[in-house]
Scaffold this motif. Structure first.
Motif, PDB file in Angstrom:
ATOM      1  N   ASN A  85       0.812  -1.217   0.000  1.00 35.14           N
ATOM      2  CA  ASN A  85       0.000   0.000   0.000  1.00 35.14           C
ATOM      3  C   ASN A  85       0.844   1.265   0.000  1.00 35.14           C
ATOM      4  OD1 ASN A  85      -3.143  -0.538   0.417  1.00 35.14           O
ATOM      5  ND2 ASN A  85      -2.006  -2.180   1.407  1.00 35.14           N
ATOM      6  N   ALA A  86       2.019   1.215   0.614  1.00 33.00           N
ATOM      7  CA  ALA A  86       2.927   2.352   0.518  1.00 33.00           C
ATOM      8  C   ALA A  86       3.350   2.562  -0.934  1.00 33.00           C
ATOM      9  CB  ALA A  86       4.148   2.123   1.398  1.00 33.00           C
ATOM     10  N   PHE A  87       3.651   1.462  -1.632  1.00 32.26           N
ATOM     11  CA  PHE A  87       4.011   1.539  -3.051  1.00 32.26           C
ATOM     12  C   PHE A  87       2.853   2.068  -3.879  1.00 32.26           C
ATOM     13  CE2 PHE A  87       3.995  -0.335  -7.280  1.00 32.26           C
ATOM     14  CZ  PHE A  87       5.266  -0.024  -7.748  1.00 32.26           C
ATOM     15  N   GLY A 124       2.953   8.184   1.402  1.00 32.91           N
ATOM     16  CA  GLY A 124       2.959   6.736   1.256  1.00 32.91           C
ATOM     17  C   GLY A 124       3.280   6.026   2.553  1.00 32.91           C
ATOM     18  N   VAL A 125       4.221   6.566   3.315  1.00 30.89           N
ATOM     19  CA  VAL A 125       4.572   5.970   4.608  1.00 30.89           C
ATOM     20  C   VAL A 125       3.369   5.994   5.545  1.00 30.89           C
ATOM     21  CG1 VAL A 125       5.973   6.287   6.696  1.00 30.89           C
ATOM     22  CG2 VAL A 125       7.033   6.466   4.433  1.00 30.89           C
ATOM     23  N   THR A 126       2.644   7.090   5.548  1.00 33.21           N
ATOM     24  CA  THR A 126       1.461   7.198   6.410  1.00 33.21           C
ATOM     25  C   THR A 126       0.431   6.137   6.059  1.00 33.21           C
ATOM     26  OG1 THR A 126       1.807   9.587   6.659  1.00 33.21           O
ATOM     27  CG2 THR A 126      -0.380   8.730   7.195  1.00 33.21           C
ATOM     28  N   LEU A 163      10.844   2.650   1.917  1.00 30.07           N
ATOM     29  CA  LEU A 163      11.492   2.035   0.770  1.00 30.07           C
ATOM     30  C   LEU A 163      10.504   1.827  -0.374  1.00 30.07           C
ATOM     31  CD1 LEU A 163      14.059  -0.877   0.962  1.00 30.07           C
ATOM     32  CD2 LEU A 163      12.355  -0.814  -0.837  1.00 30.07           C
ATOM     33  N   LEU A 164       9.343   1.288  -0.054  1.00 29.85           N
ATOM     34  CA  LEU A 164       8.358   1.041  -1.109  1.00 29.85           C
ATOM     35  C   LEU A 164       7.709   2.329  -1.595  1.00 29.85           C
ATOM     36  CD1 LEU A 164       7.573  -1.692  -2.422  1.00 29.85           C
ATOM     37  CD2 LEU A 164       8.956  -1.858  -0.358  1.00 29.85           C
TER      38      LEU A 164
END
Length: 267
Positions: A85-87, A124-126, A163-164
């Motif tokens: 989901n971050a990606f 994305g991290v969130t 990272l993603l």
């Protein structure tokens, strides 16, 4: 009567905090607005994976070392849902903007390339962390997973999501249509996820695949994250931390360079 002062340009300091915060909020509100699709659906998918391994494959009667298999499996599934989901958050944001032709609305404001990277990636991290938290709480209803080392859990959760997110941003910038980002997902993200020990211990792999797994940064993100929950790891924890920091630094530099040069963003 004193005449009104003419409008003056706003002074932007070293960091455009207002613009950065606005970009971050936009990225967060994008997925919050459709939370059924971006948060709850991935959690349901994670639970379905868990049910398949528990029921169809007889997970309740298996173990990895002295750890019951279903407890061993839970952190891997949570991490998989986080990074996917971050990606998806960063990659979809950039690709949709490029396809719809409104990427200029992001490039024109006085935001530096570094501020653009921070805004996109933190969004994305969130999303990754939110999905991971909800997935962990949902799995906790079915299996008694605890936390052995909260530091490893938090570090690898943040670093893996970052990272993603960076990989999604880079893939989104590189992609010119949805087929391109789908190729990144199918030929990069998914294979690295499945070869990383998400569903099994890499110690059971043949020698060739064991070496491949240890060159896979996804292995270290899952191994360190799992260690934080069960106190067991297949790799060297210190090396895993170094790999996560080094990989993120390299991807961050690449993403910054692509935005600074306008690669596939500016005509």
């Amino acid at each position: 009567m004193t005449p009104p002062l003419p409008p003056m340009p706003r002074t932007v300091g070293t960091v455009n905090w207002i613009g950065l915060w606005t970009l971050y909020l936009r990225e967060v509100r994008r997925f919050i607005k459709v939370h059924q699709q971006t948060i709850w659906a991935p959690v349901v998918t994670t639970l379905l994976f868990y049910a398949v391994f528990a029921l169809a494959l007889g997970g309740d009667g298996r173990s990895v070392g002295d750890v019951p298999y279903m407890i061993f499996l839970a952190p891997g599934l949570v991490m998989m849902s986080m990074v996917q989901n971050a990606f998806a958050n960063t990659s979809s944001s950039v690709v949709i903007a490029k396809v719809q032709g409104n990427i200029v609305d992001t490039l024109m404001p006085p935001l530096s390339p570094m501020e653009l990277v921070v805004g996109f990636v933190m969004g994305g991290v969130t999303r990754g962390l939110m999905v991971g938290l909800v997935a962990a709480l949902a799995i906790r209803l079915f299996v008694p997973i605890g936390i052995v080392n909260i530091g490893f859990v938090l570090f690898h959760a943040v670093m893996a999501s970052m990272l993603l997110s960076l990989l999604g941003l880079i893939g989104g910038i590189w992609s010119e249509k949805f087929d391109h980002i789908a190729a990144v997902t199918n030929f990069v993200v998914t294979p690295l996820s499945f070869l990383s020990g998400t569903f099994y211990s890499v110690e059971t792999l043949p020698t060739v695949f064991w070496w491949i797994a240890h060159f896979d940064p996804f292995f270290y993100m899952i191994d360190g994250f799992r260690y934080g929950f069960i106190g067991r790891s297949d790799g060297t924890l210190g090396l895993g931390v170094a790999v996560m920091l080094g990989t993120n630094a390299a991807l961050w530099l690449l993403a910054w360079r692509m935005l600074a040069t306008g690669y596939r963003l500016k005509a």
